[in-house]
Design a protein around this motif. Structure first.
Motif, PDB file in Angstrom:
ATOM      1  N   PHE A   1      12.595  -5.595  -9.580  1.00  0.00           N
ATOM      2  CA  PHE A   1      12.678  -5.268  -8.162  1.00  0.00           C
ATOM      3  C   PHE A   1      12.215  -6.461  -7.338  1.00  0.00           C
ATOM      4  N   VAL A   2      12.504  -6.392  -6.042  1.00  0.00           N
ATOM      5  CA  VAL A   2      12.164  -7.457  -5.110  1.00  0.00           C
ATOM      6  C   VAL A   2      11.114  -6.927  -4.141  1.00  0.00           C
TER       7      VAL A   2
ATOM      8  N   THR B   1       0.816  -1.219   0.000  1.00  0.00           N
ATOM      9  CA  THR B   1       0.000   0.000   0.000  1.00  0.00           C
ATOM     10  C   THR B   1       0.849   1.268   0.000  1.00  0.00           C
ATOM     11  N   GLU B   2       1.828   1.349   0.874  1.00  0.00           N
ATOM     12  CA  GLU B   2       2.595   2.584   1.002  1.00  0.00           C
ATOM     13  C   GLU B   2       3.699   2.719  -0.037  1.00  0.00           C
ATOM     14  N   VAL B   3       4.349   1.620  -0.379  1.00  0.00           N
ATOM     15  CA  VAL B   3       5.460   1.680  -1.341  1.00  0.00           C
ATOM     16  C   VAL B   3       4.959   1.558  -2.770  1.00  0.00           C
ATOM     17  N   LEU B   4       4.142   0.535  -3.042  1.00  0.00           N
ATOM     18  CA  LEU B   4       3.657   0.346  -4.407  1.00  0.00           C
ATOM     19  C   LEU B   4       2.411   1.163  -4.722  1.00  0.00           C
ATOM     20  N   GLY B   5       1.699   1.631  -3.699  1.00  0.00           N
ATOM     21  CA  GLY B   5       0.510   2.445  -3.945  1.00  0.00           C
ATOM     22  C   GLY B   5      -0.752   1.654  -4.206  1.00  0.00           C
TER      23      GLY B   5
ATOM     24  N   GLU C   1      14.433  -2.656  -3.192  1.00  0.00           N
ATOM     25  CA  GLU C   1      15.635  -3.295  -3.738  1.00  0.00           C
ATOM     26  C   GLU C   1      15.430  -3.586  -5.216  1.00  0.00           C
ATOM     27  N   PHE C   2      16.292  -3.008  -6.051  1.00  0.00           N
ATOM     28  CA  PHE C   2      16.283  -3.281  -7.488  1.00  0.00           C
ATOM     29  C   PHE C   2      17.463  -4.177  -7.802  1.00  0.00           C
TER      30      PHE C   2
ATOM     31  N   TYR D   1       9.438   4.626 -10.604  1.00  0.00           N
ATOM     32  CA  TYR D   1      10.770   4.123 -10.271  1.00  0.00           C
ATOM     33  C   TYR D   1      11.428   5.007  -9.208  1.00  0.00           C
ATOM     34  N   GLN D   2      11.401   6.323  -9.386  1.00  0.00           N
ATOM     35  CA  GLN D   2      12.036   7.232  -8.432  1.00  0.00           C
ATOM     36  C   GLN D   2      11.360   7.155  -7.063  1.00  0.00           C
ATOM     37  N   ARG D   3      10.038   7.033  -7.037  1.00  0.00           N
ATOM     38  CA  ARG D   3       9.315   6.898  -5.761  1.00  0.00           C
ATOM     39  C   ARG D   3       9.733   5.621  -5.048  1.00  0.00           C
ATOM     40  N   MET D   4       9.892   4.535  -5.815  1.00  0.00           N
ATOM     41  CA  MET D   4      10.287   3.258  -5.232  1.00  0.00           C
ATOM     42  C   MET D   4      11.738   3.302  -4.739  1.00  0.00           C
TER      43      MET D   4
END
Length: 132
Positions: A116-117, A21-25, A100-101, A91-94
């Motif tokens: 990404f992982v 929710t918070e990282v991927l949206g 981890e890419f 990408y920049q938000r992640m």
């Protein structure tokens, strides 16, 4: 016919919910108490990207066999694909969120892509439109 849901086995609910929710949206669609087949408490947790119909069930590993699958649900391959409209912003938000890419972004015929992982250790492709 459509794929309605699929499961990602995770170590714990809360870190997985935060990541999706918070990282991927993604949206948290459901988080309800439930029971295992033998009557032990668990949760029914479903997330999905905004506007999507297919949901991901975040299932806490139950037992050694399931625990062994955490982060290796597709044998180390990229098994999940997240397509976005704005690759660079996502990408920049992640990156800023500490995701981890495992590759650098690259251009392919089908679009920009980077691996990404997730919070459980599974590999995903982040895919955006081809560069113009």
């Amino acid at each position: 016919m459509r794929v309605d849901r699929f499961t990602v086995v995770v170590d714990e609910y809360e870190p997985a919910i935060r990541f999706f929710t918070e990282v991927l949206g993604f949206e948290l669609v459901e988080d309800s108490p439930s029971l295992t087949n033998d009557g032990r408490p668990k949760r029914w947790v479903v997330v999905r990207p905004p506007g999507a119909e297919t949901g991901i069930v975040l299932a806490r590993a139950d037992g050694e066999r399931q625990a062994a699958a955490v982060g290796n649900q597709v044998g180390g391959r990229v098994g999940f694909f997240l397509r976005v409209d704005d690759f660079e912003a996502t990408y920049q938000r992640m990156v800023a969120a500490g995701v981890e890419f495992v590759t650098e972004p690259r251009a392919e015929a089908y679009g920009r892509v980077v691996v990404f992982v997730d919070v459980a250790g599974n590999r995903w492709d982040l895919i955006g439109p081809p560069p113009s």
